[in-house]
Design a protein around this motif. Sequence first.
Motif, short mmCIF file in Angstrom:
data_model
loop_
_atom_site.label_atom_id
_atom_site.label_comp_id
_atom_site.label_asym_id
_atom_site.label_seq_id
_atom_site.Cartn_x
_atom_site.Cartn_y
_atom_site.Cartn_z
N PRO A 140 0.80 -1.24 0.00
CA PRO A 140 0.00 0.00 0.00
C PRO A 140 0.83 1.28 0.00
O PRO A 140 0.31 2.34 -0.35
CB PRO A 140 -0.83 -0.11 1.28
N GLN A 183 -8.08 3.79 -7.80
CA GLN A 183 -8.25 2.35 -7.62
C GLN A 183 -8.43 1.98 -6.14
O GLN A 183 -9.04 0.96 -5.82
CB GLN A 183 -7.07 1.60 -8.23
N ASP A 184 -7.91 2.84 -5.25
CA ASP A 184 -8.11 2.61 -3.81
C ASP A 184 -8.92 3.75 -3.18
O ASP A 184 -8.86 3.95 -1.96
CB ASP A 184 -6.75 2.50 -3.10
N ARG A 185 -9.66 4.46 -3.99
CA ARG A 185 -10.37 5.64 -3.49
C ARG A 185 -11.34 5.27 -2.37
O ARG A 185 -11.46 6.03 -1.38
CB ARG A 185 -11.13 6.31 -4.67
N HIS A 186 -11.98 4.14 -2.48
CA HIS A 186 -12.95 3.73 -1.46
C HIS A 186 -12.29 3.48 -0.10
O HIS A 186 -12.98 3.45 0.92
CB HIS A 186 -13.68 2.46 -1.93
N LYS A 187 -10.97 3.29 -0.09
CA LYS A 187 -10.26 3.03 1.16
C LYS A 187 -9.87 4.31 1.89
O LYS A 187 -9.42 4.24 3.04
CB LYS A 187 -9.02 2.19 0.89
N VAL A 188 -10.02 5.45 1.24
CA VAL A 188 -9.59 6.71 1.87
C VAL A 188 -10.68 7.77 1.91
O VAL A 188 -10.48 8.85 2.44
CB VAL A 188 -8.34 7.29 1.17
N ASN A 209 -14.86 8.84 2.63
CA ASN A 209 -16.22 8.59 3.11
C ASN A 209 -17.19 9.38 2.25
O ASN A 209 -16.97 10.57 1.98
CB ASN A 209 -16.36 9.04 4.57
N GLN A 264 -11.01 10.27 4.66
CA GLN A 264 -11.18 9.63 5.98
C GLN A 264 -10.26 10.20 7.05
O GLN A 264 -10.70 10.45 8.16
CB GLN A 264 -10.99 8.12 5.84
N THR A 321 -2.95 7.56 7.26
CA THR A 321 -3.52 6.75 6.20
C THR A 321 -2.53 5.68 5.78
O THR A 321 -1.31 5.88 5.84
CB THR A 321 -3.87 7.61 4.96
N TYR A 371 -2.74 4.62 2.73
CA TYR A 371 -2.74 4.78 1.28
C TYR A 371 -2.39 6.21 0.89
O TYR A 371 -3.23 6.95 0.38
CB TYR A 371 -4.09 4.37 0.70
N GLU A 385 -3.20 7.48 -2.72
CA GLU A 385 -4.60 7.79 -3.01
C GLU A 385 -5.01 9.11 -2.37
O GLU A 385 -5.78 9.89 -2.95
CB GLU A 385 -5.49 6.66 -2.52
#
Length: 589
Positions: free
Chosen positions: A105, A144-149, A151, A209, A272, A274, A277
């Motif tokens: 990551p 590609q990892d936007r959903h992980k950082v 809300n 986030q 974070t 990530y 991202e």
Amino acid sequence: MLHVINKRLSVSEQHIAGRIAYRILQHFDQSYRWFSRITRGAQERFEKGQWQATQNAVKERITIYETSLAEAVADIYQDITVHQQNDGFWQTMKQCYARLLDGHPQFELAETFYNSVIGRVFRHQKIDDAVMFLQPSRCYLPGQDRHKVVNSFDPTTTVRQMYQALFKVYRFNVPFENIERDLEHLEVALRKRLTTEQLASVTAVEMLQPVFYRSKAAYVIGRICMPTHTLPFVIALQTNASQAIFVDALLTDRKDLSVIFGFARSYFMADTLYPAEVTAFLQELLPNKKHFELYMALGHFKHGKTVFYRNFLDHLQYSNDSFEAAAGTRGLVMMVFDLPSYGVVFKIIKDEFAESKKITRQHVKDCYRLVKMSDRVGRMADTHEYVNFRLPRHRVSNDLLAELQQTCASSIELTDSELIIRHLYIERKMTPLNLYLEQETDPDKVRHTINELGLCIKQIALANIFPGDMLMKNFGVTRQGRVIFYDYDEICLMKDRNFRDLPKSEDPYAIDTLSVAPDDVFPEQFEHFIVGKRHLKELLKSLHGNLLTASYWREMQQIAQRGEVQNFTPYNPKMCFPRETPGESEINA
């Protein structure tokens, strides 16, 4: 390519190369865990008002990289005899390391750490993409990892309901001073910014986030998405004397966000896993910010240097202007030059200083490090240190080359194709204050700039730094009209100077007969060198006359001695929400 290389190495050598690569990554991972632990602690320090601990955490986090790097390099020297390894060994080791980063990551930060290890091993003499990651090992696709950082919040609810949902996600362990008042302020502010039609067209509310902590403030950062454009959406939080949280402002202008992420401010604490991202999201909010600036703003200044260098190399490919001496008065300690088409300046410590400069080369380096470790409060430019920095020789003007050879010969090396600078600093390019005031004729802008100069000096002092040499040439003016200090060779902590009143005497030369110690400073004399022209002196005295009194500076010393940490709001105070309501005046005082 790897197959051909491996044929030159024994199985044992390949195994050793792979093992060292794995251990380098272990050192990086340990370093990042340490970095993240300090960063995560920012919320508790914010909630408890532990401002001295906040400053100590900033310093500790900056030192992590060098500590981890030294341990990684020591490991290598314990494992192998470095100078006995051929190029194939180092190339194999890079390939092994690249494979280990698959799915990692923080792969981009880990590549920079690897570069630092190789740079230290070879004393920065081997700048070769075959053994280092001069270019990234992969192309990262933002999103590609936007959903992980990020809300996301429902845009179909009312504005009030959206805010209520937001504060259910961004929770703190201390109460709000008056949450209903804050929700009202936020709703009114957003309705002033967007029309009813625009609010109805909102397709998404996306918030990063991690909360961004710095000094005495916290920021919840995101954006409001509409069919044709997006709007920055930043909630600024602070705490009162009782450590209750209040919403200080809602920021929706990119200019305000740009200042918050300015190059003269300390690094954020934003936790974070990530970072690529998060910086990609911030880049979309701040398209005029360079990618390396955003990494630096998150505290990843070493990787920011890597991204800067890649950006710099790309710029060289698509430009043809020459490096030349920077505009402005020549410095007594630093030789400064730039590439006119690029937004930074390059600073090299001169071989010899003028007689008036009773300092050493190491002293200059120590001063620049002191600024790096201090709260720069939006008034001191961040600097980035490089060794063996290479420039194409044909792009260096003859005049600049001659001046460098005359003033910095020990710091440069010439080859047929390159100018190699053994040690330099890079800073953001600004207009020197003395040149700005020579060219500016608008009285309002002149007044604003002189007021900014006074505020700059005062805020630096409140950050426990005495600027020392306060000539106008040592300050710059940004595109936003802010005045920033950038010459650090005479700075010191406030406690290291003795601020004295100038004795009253009819003899104009009385000061020459005083017993003056090296650390003595007479603020009444400042007006003679901070600004030159009479009308500018009078303007400075009318706006910031207390700068010219010893009592003011002694008061600043006392504040520093008590360990008081100041809070300098990085946006227009007019944007702050009012807080006094019946029954609250005592709390808010």
